[in-house]
Enzyme design. Structure first.
Site: not given
Length: 204
Positions: A27, A64, A93, A174, A177
């Site tokens: 991502s 992801g 991830n 978050d 990102h």
């Protein structure tokens, strides 16, 4: 005859400098929660062209994805695009899910081997994860990248969010990102990091 030679020279000059860079990421490179045309891989070709390094960018990043997902997709991507260079931007991830760093190392090792076997140049990006996973885990995770770089003789690029993540205004809520506003900065950063590994148009 002269006309044919001129056409051949024109054709050669238009392709001699072409190079393809495959970005295999997650991502962080896929343009998470933003239009695809805002993501840094889409912005990168224009910058590279300005520095006489015209490059076709294939962004094969999927939000992801783990290193295992990337490894599973890589053979088909190499066959389909036959890239000159492959940038591996994977592992975040794996870390966020607490995977054993040995799994990450094994997957990255296999990806690098596959890329070399196809005659492409692998580039590995250092990945960082939040510190709340514990000092020991973070150390094992982080050290995976320079250790692989050294043992497999693969260039290691610095984490492209190193200067972004410390600026809250450039990060999503978050905290993981980068925002759309950060993408041009990342593209500029990556152009500088990639420069030594790309062909210079003027040097051909």
């Amino acid at each position: 005859m002269i006309r044919i030679l001129s056409l051949l020279m024109l054709l050669f000059s238009s392709t001699a400098f072409s190079q393809t860079l495959l970005v295999l990421g997650d991502s962080l490179s896929a343009g998470y929660q933003m239009p695809t045309n805002k993501s840094w891989p889409v912005l990168l070709p224009e910058i590279l062209a300005q520095q006489s390094q015209p490059t076709t960018i294939i962004n094969a990043s999927i939000s992801g994805d783990t290193s295992g997902n990337g490894l599973a997709r890589l053979p088909q991507l190499l066959k389909q695009y036959q890239p000159d260079i492959v940038l591996i931007e994977l592992g975040a991830n794996d870390g966020l899910r607490g995977f054993d760093p040995k799994i990450l190392r094994n997957n990255l090792d296999q990806m690098i081997t596959l890329i070399k076997e196809m005659g492409s140049q692998p580039l590995l990006m250092q990945i960082e994860i939040p510190p709340n996973y514990g000092k020991r885990y973070n150390m094992l995770f982080r050290n995976t990248y320079p250790e692989l770089s050294q043992s497999l003789n693969v260039p290691l690029l610095p984490f492209f969010l190193i200067d972004i993540i410390v600026k809250p205004q450039l990060m999503m809520k978050d905290g993981l990102h980068p925002t759309a506003e950060a993408q041009p900065l990342i593209a500029q950063f990556m152009a500088k990091q990639l420069q030594p590994y790309l062909n210079q148009e003027s040097s051909q």
